[in-house]
Design a protein around this motif. Structure first.
Motif, mmCIF file in Angstrom:
data_model
loop_
_atom_site.group_PDB
_atom_site.id
_atom_site.type_symbol
_atom_site.label_atom_id
_atom_site.label_comp_id
_atom_site.label_asym_id
_atom_site.label_seq_id
_atom_site.Cartn_x
_atom_site.Cartn_y
_atom_site.Cartn_z
ATOM 1 N N GLY A 1 0.783 -1.229 0.000
ATOM 2 C CA GLY A 1 0.000 0.000 0.000
ATOM 3 C C GLY A 1 0.808 1.267 0.000
ATOM 4 O O GLY A 1 0.290 2.350 0.332
ATOM 5 N N VAL A 2 2.093 1.195 -0.380
ATOM 6 C CA VAL A 2 2.921 2.405 -0.427
ATOM 7 C C VAL A 2 2.528 3.232 -1.633
ATOM 8 O O VAL A 2 2.532 2.740 -2.764
ATOM 9 C CB VAL A 2 4.417 2.033 -0.488
ATOM 10 C CG1 VAL A 2 5.268 3.282 -0.630
ATOM 11 C CG2 VAL A 2 4.813 1.255 0.768
ATOM 12 N N PRO A 3 2.189 4.510 -1.445
ATOM 13 C CA PRO A 3 1.754 5.357 -2.560
ATOM 14 C C PRO A 3 2.932 6.013 -3.276
ATOM 15 O O PRO A 3 4.091 5.714 -2.991
ATOM 16 C CB PRO A 3 0.893 6.407 -1.857
ATOM 17 C CG PRO A 3 1.581 6.582 -0.526
ATOM 18 C CD PRO A 3 2.098 5.212 -0.152
ATOM 19 N N GLY A 4 2.606 6.904 -4.189
ATOM 20 C CA GLY A 4 3.625 7.695 -4.862
ATOM 21 C C GLY A 4 4.040 7.111 -6.194
ATOM 22 O O GLY A 4 3.777 5.948 -6.506
ATOM 23 N N ARG A 5 4.690 7.930 -7.002
ATOM 24 C CA ARG A 5 5.214 7.459 -8.281
ATOM 25 C C ARG A 5 6.396 6.529 -8.015
ATOM 26 O O ARG A 5 7.236 6.801 -7.152
ATOM 27 C CB ARG A 5 5.614 8.628 -9.164
ATOM 28 C CG ARG A 5 4.425 9.513 -9.557
ATOM 29 C CD ARG A 5 4.772 10.558 -10.606
ATOM 30 N NE ARG A 5 4.969 9.970 -11.927
ATOM 31 C CZ ARG A 5 5.054 10.703 -13.048
ATOM 32 N NH1 ARG A 5 4.969 12.023 -12.999
ATOM 33 N NH2 ARG A 5 5.243 10.094 -14.223
ATOM 34 N N LEU A 6 6.448 5.453 -8.767
ATOM 35 C CA LEU A 6 7.380 4.371 -8.473
ATOM 36 C C LEU A 6 7.985 3.854 -9.774
ATOM 37 O O LEU A 6 7.261 3.446 -10.681
ATOM 38 C CB LEU A 6 6.633 3.249 -7.742
ATOM 39 C CG LEU A 6 7.365 1.940 -7.463
ATOM 40 C CD1 LEU A 6 8.595 2.172 -6.603
ATOM 41 C CD2 LEU A 6 6.410 0.960 -6.774
ATOM 42 N N LEU A 7 9.315 3.885 -9.858
ATOM 43 C CA LEU A 7 10.027 3.441 -11.056
ATOM 44 C C LEU A 7 10.842 2.189 -10.746
ATOM 45 O O LEU A 7 11.556 2.132 -9.743
ATOM 46 C CB LEU A 7 10.963 4.547 -11.549
ATOM 47 C CG LEU A 7 11.939 4.182 -12.680
ATOM 48 C CD1 LEU A 7 11.180 3.835 -13.962
ATOM 49 C CD2 LEU A 7 12.920 5.321 -12.929
ATOM 50 N N ALA A 8 10.763 1.198 -11.649
ATOM 51 C CA ALA A 8 11.631 0.023 -11.618
ATOM 52 C C ALA A 8 12.420 -0.002 -12.918
ATOM 53 O O ALA A 8 11.856 0.190 -13.991
ATOM 54 C CB ALA A 8 10.804 -1.255 -11.474
ATOM 55 N N TRP A 9 13.745 -0.269 -12.821
ATOM 56 C CA TRP A 9 14.556 -0.094 -14.032
ATOM 57 C C TRP A 9 15.393 -1.291 -14.462
ATOM 58 O O TRP A 9 15.856 -1.332 -15.600
ATOM 59 C CB TRP A 9 15.475 1.117 -13.880
ATOM 60 C CG TRP A 9 16.362 1.123 -12.679
ATOM 61 C CD1 TRP A 9 17.467 0.363 -12.469
ATOM 62 C CD2 TRP A 9 16.206 1.932 -11.519
ATOM 63 N NE1 TRP A 9 18.019 0.649 -11.244
ATOM 64 C CE2 TRP A 9 17.268 1.621 -10.628
ATOM 65 C CE3 TRP A 9 15.279 2.914 -11.134
ATOM 66 C CZ2 TRP A 9 17.422 2.233 -9.389
ATOM 67 C CZ3 TRP A 9 15.438 3.516 -9.894
ATOM 68 C CH2 TRP A 9 16.497 3.183 -9.048
#
Length: 413
Positions: free
Chosen positions: A105-113
């Motif tokens: 449930g962690v919010p925010g914009r999230l990038l995986a690379w």
């Protein structure tokens, strides 16, 4: 701004939900922790460090990098603390790390690379995880995922600007951009970022940084001329965030500095950079005994006592992340003084020569912390093991429970 922080005693291990409890406790379900050791994580320090980085970043947004279980500190509680400190993005390496944060449930914009063809691209797109593409195959994978879940993928195009690692090289960049532009025009994805990574930002003033900046600007220009309008350009790691303002662009990606550790240890320590180390690693002595002069200590007897002395046994070893390369060199605070690892670091334990210091089983040994009590820092262990601070904290193993002080981030309870 002041970075003196109250030392709240509140422990916030509970309240993250079943999926995140393993992260907060510091070991997966079924793996017993060692009651004689712990890594205490100061969430107030995390929040203050991120606030400091936000100030330094100026108009650029801050992505707190929480890969590798937040550098060994616990991904879910650290992610929440980083967002409370002012970060608006989170970054991880792998897709599974990103999906675990979403599950918690962690919010925010999230990038995986750091992605591969075998990853679950559909699950990531469905969860709103933003993904990196450094080659046309990754664009095709994103398109297939978008079709499967009936939702456009959010893509960051990675340019190779000189690190020699991921991303499209100059000769392949136009092809990558064109494939992404075609997929965007068809409604399957949106290119929201263009990014790269600096090779030598931890060497302020190195000419390669300026060269990479030039290549990166050119790559962004090619993307825009192809009709793409990314939300953010991003290039800066911790070192560049703190020392190279011309590389800030729209977003910075600090990792090590979030945890209060210096990315430029030869230039400045944490306090000089306005940072506070967040992890303190301690153990309780398992044995204390007097031995005669000439006593060999640990495997190989690489250390022999010079005189009658007291040996203390610290129940942490290389299975817990204590580097074997720090044998005969790692610093430890016991009985109010710093001592050095005596002999070889073993799988589960190591020895310190305490001299005539008064100590007893159960007394605390501090391997590293912020320095408030004269204890060593992470950088001291990095020097002893001839490595970098990143490795010291990320290798602290699953048997060492994580506990949390400094309050909780909003939404934890």
């Amino acid at each position: 701004m002041s970075f003196g922080m109250a030392r709240e005693a509140e422990n916030v291990e509970a309240g993250y939900g079943a999926a995140a409890t393993a992260v907060a406790d510091g070991h997966p379900p079924g793996v017993a922790g060692t009651p004689h050791a712990r890594a205490r994580i100061d969430l107030a320090a995390i929040r203050a460090n991120v606030s400091r980085l936000c100030d330094t970043a100026g108009s650029a947004e801050v992505m707190a990098v929480v890969k590798a279980d937040a550098y060994g500190h616990g991904a879910v509680p650290v992610a929440r603390a980083a967002l409370a400190g002012g970060a608006t993005w989170l970054g991880v390496a792998g897709m599974r790390e990103a999906l675990a944060l979403r599950t918690a449930g962690v919010p925010g914009r999230l990038l995986a690379w750091l992605l591969t063809p075998g990853d679950d691209w559909s699950a990531a797109v469905a969860a709103g995880v933003e993904l990196s593409a450094g080659a046309p195959w990754a664009v095709r994978a994103a398109v297939r995922a978008a079709q499967a879940v009936d939702r456009p993928a959010l893509l960051h195009l990675e340019a190779e600007t000189g690190l020699g690692r991921g991303g499209a090289a100059a000769g392949d960049w136009q092809t990558l951009v064109d494939s992404a532009a075609s997929a965007e025009a068809a409604g399957y994805l949106r290119v929201v970022g263009v990014w790269s990574h600096l090779a030598r930002a931890d060497e302020p003033g190195h000419p390669s940084c300026e060269r990479q900046l030039e290549i990166f600007r050119d790559a962004a220009g090619i993307a825009r001329r192809a009709g793409l309008a990314p939300d953010v350009l991003h290039l800066s790691n911790s070192a560049a965030t703190l020392t190279l303002p011309e590389a800030h662009f729209d977003l910075v990606r600090p990792g090590l500095a979030v945890y209060g550790l210096s990315p430029v240890p030869d230039l400045a320590g944490p306090s000089e950079l306005g940072l506070r180390p967040a992890m303190t690693l301690t153990a309780r002595l398992a044995s204390v005994k007097r031995v005669p002069a000439g006593q060999g200590v640990s495997y190989g007897h690489r250390y022999r006592t010079a005189r009658e002395t007291t040996l203390g046994l610290v129940p942490l070893g290389y299975a817990d992340g204590v580097p074997r390369h720090a044998s005969q060199a790692g610093p430890v605070l016991v009985a109010g003084r710093q001592h050095t690892v005596a002999g070889t670091v073993c799988m589960d334990q190591f020895v310190v020569d305490l001299g005539d210091a008064s100590a007893a089983p159960g007394d605390e040994a501090v391997l590293f912390g912020p320095g408030d009590r004269g204890e060593p820092g992470v950088a001291d262990w990095a020097r002893a093991a001839r490595t970098i601070s990143h490795e010291i904290v990320t290798r602290i193993g699953a048997r060492v429970p994580r506990t949390y002080t400094g309050g909780s981030a909003p939404g934890d309870h």
